[in-house]
Structures are given as C-alpha cells and as structure tokens.
Write an enzyme that holds these catalytic residues in place. Structure first.
Site, PDB file in Angstrom:
ATOM      1  N   CYS A 125       0.833  -1.201   0.000  1.00 49.89           N
ATOM      2  CA  CYS A 125       0.000   0.000   0.000  1.00 49.89           C
ATOM      3  C   CYS A 125       0.872   1.257   0.000  1.00 49.89           C
ATOM      4  O   CYS A 125       0.622   2.208  -0.751  1.00 49.89           O
ATOM      5  CB  CYS A 125      -0.928  -0.008   1.211  1.00 49.89           C
ATOM      6  SG  CYS A 125      -2.167   1.314   1.203  1.00 49.89           S
ATOM      7  N   CYS A 126       1.920   1.257   0.823  1.00 50.35           N
ATOM      8  CA  CYS A 126       2.839   2.401   0.864  1.00 50.35           C
ATOM      9  C   CYS A 126       3.547   2.579  -0.476  1.00 50.35           C
ATOM     10  O   CYS A 126       3.745   3.705  -0.947  1.00 50.35           O
ATOM     11  CB  CYS A 126       3.864   2.219   1.974  1.00 50.35           C
ATOM     12  SG  CYS A 126       3.209   2.450   3.649  1.00 50.35           S
ATOM     13  N   CYS A 206      -1.052   8.251   7.137  1.00 43.52           N
ATOM     14  CA  CYS A 206      -2.385   7.898   6.646  1.00 43.52           C
ATOM     15  C   CYS A 206      -3.288   7.527   7.817  1.00 43.52           C
ATOM     16  O   CYS A 206      -2.841   6.937   8.814  1.00 43.52           O
ATOM     17  CB  CYS A 206      -2.295   6.734   5.668  1.00 43.52           C
ATOM     18  SG  CYS A 206      -1.495   7.150   4.105  1.00 43.52           S
ATOM     19  N   CYS A 209      -3.400   3.872   9.343  1.00 43.88           N
ATOM     20  CA  CYS A 209      -2.159   3.335   9.906  1.00 43.88           C
ATOM     21  C   CYS A 209      -1.506   4.276  10.910  1.00 43.88           C
ATOM     22  O   CYS A 209      -0.306   4.175  11.175  1.00 43.88           O
ATOM     23  CB  CYS A 209      -1.183   3.011   8.777  1.00 43.88           C
ATOM     24  SG  CYS A 209      -1.815   1.769   7.620  1.00 43.88           S
ATOM     25  N   CYS A 232       7.690   3.825   5.839  1.00 41.51           N
ATOM     26  CA  CYS A 232       6.849   3.595   4.670  1.00 41.51           C
ATOM     27  C   CYS A 232       7.648   3.209   3.438  1.00 41.51           C
ATOM     28  O   CYS A 232       7.102   2.645   2.501  1.00 41.51           O
ATOM     29  CB  CYS A 232       6.004   4.835   4.361  1.00 41.51           C
ATOM     30  SG  CYS A 232       6.935   6.196   3.645  1.00 41.51           S
TER      31      CYS A 232
END
Length: 243
Positions: A125-126, A206, A209, A232
């Site tokens: 996702c990062c 985010c 997280c 990240c």
C-alpha cells in the site's frame, strides 16, 4: 529507491568540495538550505507530509526561498485535518509552490480497487500510494529536502545531514535538532500546530495506519501499530529505510 544505493554524501570520494560541504555538521539548518538553493537552482524540492513537526522546516525554507517547490503526497488515505493544515500552513508561510502528488488512478484501480490493501499488505500500500508517486514527482529534480531527525530513533539515529540516493542528493537540515528545539521554534515563531497533535497524534501519516502515542512511548510508536513495520519506504539510508 533501494537502501543499497544510499550513501552519506560526506563519504563519497568524488563529491565536489561544494557538494561535500552540504554534509558539514557545523552548518545551521538555514545555512544548509541556503547552500542547497545555490547549488541546485530550479532543481531542488522539499518533500513534506505537513505532519506534527513539519511547519518548522517549512518556515525555514520560506525564509530562505519560498519559491522552492514543496511536494506533498496525498495518498487518498490522509486525515482531513492534514489536508486543511497543509492549506493553512502554506498560506501562513507564503509558500509559493505547494504541489499535491497523488497515486495514479489506474494503478490504484488495479492494485487496490476496494481501498483495503493496507489491511492485507501495508508495504504494498505504501509503495502504491507513497513511494511510486514521489519517485515520479522527483523526476525533474537533482536534490530534495526531508524533515527527518535523529531523535526519532530506529533507522534515523545516525542520519547524515546530506546523502545520495540513486544519484539524487537528499538533504536533512534538521537531522541534529532535538524535540525541545523543534517545540521552541514553534513557540518562538508562533507556528500553527497540526490539530491532531493535541489529541495525542505525534507522528501523522495515513488515517488507517496512524494511532495516538501513549506517554513514554517513542514519538513514532503510533505508526503501523502492531505490525513489524516502522517506515513507509520513501526514505532510505545506509542503515535502512525511513519516513
């Protein structure tokens, strides 16, 4: 970007004297920014998350050259408070060129159509929402500025003031600043505070997280809580990755 390609600028034998001077530990943050502006005219950017400590570096940059582009990665998963804070700080400091960098829509649709990739693979996702967009945005720059500091610990404890990653110079003007110095600058310059800081969010990324930091915890303890993940992947140093 890969950790194996990162090296402290002071350790590069072929760096010019002017470039090597960026790694001078005696330089103040202001002097380091001034030198960077001189060395990389039109090819320098500052990357900011507009998080809890971001206003200090942004204020220093505005005092040196408010036209230097500020790259802000809008992952699509940020707190609304962060987006509003970005606009407030940019106006307050007179930043002339704040650019919101977003992940490609087609890439998000292909890799995370339901928006829940963070629950399955936070690293992926990062990479999708932060690393690739920043790499793309930095394409036209020879150097960039980050707000990392050694007191954040972990992979940042030995952070140099200047380094080279994949052929691009990265400058860390606040590397040797303490948390007390950061807070003092906020007070002295009457800088706006991120609205989530008062609610215990000391390192803000985010929304899914990011958690509150409990008394006595490391300042970044609220990032990816409960996971074997502390960074990240945007920043890399010789000792590992960073942000």
């Amino acid at each position: 970007m890969h950790s194996s390609s990162a090296q402290a600028l002071a350790d590069l034998p072929d760096a010019s004297p002017e470039l090597a001077a960026l790694a001078d530990e005696t330089l103040t943050a202001e002097a380091l920014l001034e030198r960077a502006v001189e060395l990389f005219p039109g090819k320098l950017a500052l990357v900011s998350s507009f998080g809890a400590e971001a206003a200090v570096l942004l204020e220093l940059m505005a005092s040196v050259d408010p036209t230097v582009p500020v790259l802000f990665i809008d992952t699509g998963k940020l707190f609304g408070e962060t987006l509003r804070y970005r606009d407030r700080v940019a106006e307050h400091l007179g930043l002339a060129d704040v650019r919101s960098i977003r992940p490609r829509r087609d890439a998000v649709q292909a890799a995370d159509p339901n928006g829940v990739l963070w629950t399955q693979d936070a690293d992926a996702c990062c990479a999708l929402r932060k690393v690739e967009p920043l790499e793309r945005a930095l394409g036209g720059f020879d150097a960039w500025i980050s707000g990392r500091k050694r007191f954040h610990g972990a992979t940042r404890a030995s952070l140099p003031k200047a380094e080279v990653v994949d052929g691009r110079v990265k400058i860390n003007p606040l590397a040797d600043w303490t948390r007390e110095e950061i807070q003092a600058r906020f007070e002295a310059s009457k800088l706006p505070r991120h609205p989530l800081e008062a609610d215990g969010f000391l390192s803000i990324g985010c929304m899914p997280c990011t958690d509150r930091v409990q008394p006595g915890e490391d300042i970044r303890a609220g990032r990816w809580r409960g996971q074997d993940k502390t960074e990240c992947g945007i920043h890399f140093t010789g000792s590992g990755d960073g942000i």
